[in-house]
Scaffold this motif. Structure first.
Motif, short mmCIF file in Angstrom:
data_model
loop_
_atom_site.label_atom_id
_atom_site.label_comp_id
_atom_site.label_asym_id
_atom_site.label_seq_id
_atom_site.Cartn_x
_atom_site.Cartn_y
_atom_site.Cartn_z
N ARG A 147 0.82 -1.21 0.00
CA ARG A 147 0.00 0.00 0.00
C ARG A 147 0.85 1.26 0.00
NH1 ARG A 147 -3.79 -1.49 4.94
NH2 ARG A 147 -4.20 -3.62 4.26
N ALA A 148 1.99 1.21 0.71
CA ALA A 148 2.84 2.40 0.78
C ALA A 148 3.32 2.81 -0.61
CB ALA A 148 4.04 2.13 1.69
N VAL A 149 3.70 1.82 -1.43
CA VAL A 149 4.12 2.11 -2.80
C VAL A 149 2.93 2.55 -3.64
CG1 VAL A 149 5.18 1.15 -4.87
CG2 VAL A 149 6.05 0.51 -2.62
N ALA A 150 1.78 1.88 -3.48
CA ALA A 150 0.58 2.24 -4.23
C ALA A 150 0.15 3.67 -3.91
CB ALA A 150 -0.54 1.26 -3.94
N ALA A 151 0.29 4.06 -2.65
CA ALA A 151 -0.07 5.42 -2.25
C ALA A 151 0.83 6.44 -2.94
CB ALA A 151 0.02 5.57 -0.74
N VAL A 152 2.11 6.08 -3.12
CA VAL A 152 3.02 6.97 -3.83
C VAL A 152 2.61 7.08 -5.30
CG1 VAL A 152 5.42 7.34 -4.54
CG2 VAL A 152 4.93 6.49 -2.26
N ASN A 153 2.20 5.96 -5.91
CA ASN A 153 1.73 5.98 -7.30
C ASN A 153 0.48 6.84 -7.44
OD1 ASN A 153 3.80 4.25 -8.05
ND2 ASN A 153 2.55 2.41 -7.80
N LEU A 154 -0.42 6.73 -6.47
CA LEU A 154 -1.62 7.57 -6.49
C LEU A 154 -1.24 9.04 -6.38
CD1 LEU A 154 -4.69 8.02 -6.38
CD2 LEU A 154 -4.59 7.56 -3.92
N ALA A 155 -0.30 9.34 -5.48
CA ALA A 155 0.16 10.72 -5.34
C ALA A 155 0.75 11.24 -6.64
CB ALA A 155 1.20 10.80 -4.22
N THR A 156 1.41 10.35 -7.40
CA THR A 156 1.96 10.75 -8.68
C THR A 156 0.86 11.16 -9.66
OG1 THR A 156 3.84 9.25 -8.39
CG2 THR A 156 3.39 10.01 -10.62
N ALA A 157 -0.20 10.34 -9.74
CA ALA A 157 -1.31 10.66 -10.64
C ALA A 157 -1.99 11.97 -10.24
CB ALA A 157 -2.33 9.52 -10.65
N LEU A 158 -2.21 12.13 -8.94
CA LEU A 158 -2.84 13.36 -8.46
C LEU A 158 -1.97 14.57 -8.75
CD1 LEU A 158 -4.07 12.03 -4.99
CD2 LEU A 158 -5.51 12.58 -6.95
N SER A 159 -0.67 14.42 -8.57
CA SER A 159 0.25 15.54 -8.77
C SER A 159 0.40 15.90 -10.23
CB SER A 159 1.61 15.20 -8.16
OG SER A 159 1.48 15.01 -6.77
N LEU A 160 0.38 14.89 -11.09
CA LEU A 160 0.37 15.19 -12.53
C LEU A 160 -0.86 16.01 -12.88
CD1 LEU A 160 1.54 11.79 -14.05
CD2 LEU A 160 2.76 13.96 -14.17
#
Length: 387
Positions: free
Chosen positions: A130-143
């Motif tokens: 989940r910690a890595v998935a949360a970072v991936n989600l943050a990437t999509a949101l930040s883009l």
């Protein structure tokens, strides 16, 4: 659901996350331009930013109940469709009041997206993944935030601010059609809305995480939107000021590569402390010496704070809310964006007074509270789910 359809839905989930922060980032860089065309004071347009965050926060609980009853994909289809409608209304606004109402519609609609994705992550992955998935989600949101800030600044400067909202409407319509085509679906067992309430109310760690979300939201959701306005007040062009904030999204994407490595090496409480401390430094820079270069450096530091500390707080929340995630993650988003309302209100007051030093000083002190409080509490917390 076939493998191809599942991959399309997964990609569209990230597209929906992109839309959520793309739309949220649009108005702040365009406050001055919209105020001029609509013949309204800038503070009246700034209040539309606050109302957007407020409706986003208030709509969390209704969406949690709707998704449990009708399914995640149907809910996301309705939400993205309503967001598209709100964006169309924003593009057609004729005064500050109509713009505020239109932004309220979009904010309430997009409230459904991120909590639904977080529930999916919590239901389908163990704690370490989940910690890595949360970072991936943050990437999509930040883009999404990066593209929204850049598009808004460019269109407001060189064409019309209304086109920025039109682009959000197009993205929302596409996301809506994909989710509608794929029907009910969504994964994860349905968790009763009302049955979740006693568990959440009695869990002291739920309250701790929600309070931390309010504190974090005040600065990283609320105050951050007013950095371009502060630069514009100092004579910086709208486009340049907007691109300074767009650096936040770019920074999160870049820092995410670093944070993915850090989550495997550092404990969560250390990451929360480091991320919070970085936010303190960023707002100290904005308070001390403000300019395009300083603001860009500060925004890059805030990007690290989001990629590092916020993703850890999200991951922590998915564990604390185990057994009641639909309602729990809605409450988490409510707390985060409720904090954003506080930060936006502080920002709107700064716009009215034409003074931003106090705003950034307050944000720095709030960041100190988050860094210390989150690190100490996470250090003594024992996860419900291991792995």
């Amino acid at each position: 659901m076939s493998g191809r359809a599942a991959r399309l839905v997964t990609a569209t989930l990230m597209g929906a996350a992109f839309l959520a922060f793309f739309d949220r980032a649009l108005l702040a860089p365009m406050i001055t331009a919209a105020a001029k065309e609509l013949r309204s004071p800038p503070e009246a347009i700034a209040h539309a930013v606050t109302v957007y965050v407020l409706t986003y926060a208030l709509a969390q609980l209704p969406w949690a109940a709707v998704s449990g009853r009708f399914g995640q994909l149907r809910t996301l289809a309705v939400a993205s469709g309503l967001a598209a409608a709100g964006a169309v209304l924003s593009a057609c606004a004729w005064d500050a009041g109509s713009l505020t109402v239109a932004r309220a519609v979009s904010g309430a609609a997009l409230a459904a997206i991120v909590p639904t994705i977080l529930v999916h992550i919590g239901d389908s992955m163990d704690l370490s993944r989940r910690a890595v998935a949360a970072v991936n989600l943050a990437t999509a949101l930040s883009l999404g935030m990066t593209a929204g800030s850049a598009a808004a600044a460019s269109l407001a400067e060189w064409w019309t601010w209304r086109a920025a909202f039109a682009s959000s409407a197009v993205i929302g319509a596409v996301v809506c059609l994909v989710f509608a085509w794929n029907g009910r679906g969504g994964g994860g067992a349905v968790v009763g809305f009302w049955r979740s309430v006693p568990y959440l109310v009695r869990n002291v760690w739920v309250w701790a995480v929600l309070v931390l979300a309010v504190v974090e939201g005040a600065v990283l959701v609320g105050v951050i939107n007013f950095i371009p306005v502060a630069l514009e007040a100092d004579g910086v062009a709208v486009a340049v000021a907007g691109f300074a904030l767009a650096a936040f999204g770019i920074a999160v994407v870049v820092w995410s590569v670093v944070v993915r490595a850090l989550v495997r090496r550092l404990t969560p409480w250390v990451l929360l402390a480091v991320g919070g401390a970085t936010a303190v430094v960023a707002f100290a820079l904005l308070w001390g010496v403000r300019g395009v270069v300083t603001a860009t450096v500060a925004v890059v530091l805030l990007g690290f704070a989001w990629a590092c500390a916020h993703t850890q707080l999200q991951t922590w929340a998915t564990d604390v809310m185990t057994g009641a995630r639909p309602l729990g993650m809605a409450l988490f988003a409510l707390a985060l964006f409720g904090g954003g309302v506080i930060g936006s209100a502080l920002g709107a007051d700064a716009v009215a007074r034409g003074s931003y030093d106090g705003l950034f000083a307050a944000a720095g002190l709030i960041s100190v509270a988050f860094a210390v409080g989150s690190a100490l509490l996470r250090r003594v917390y024992r996860p419900v789910e291991q792995g």
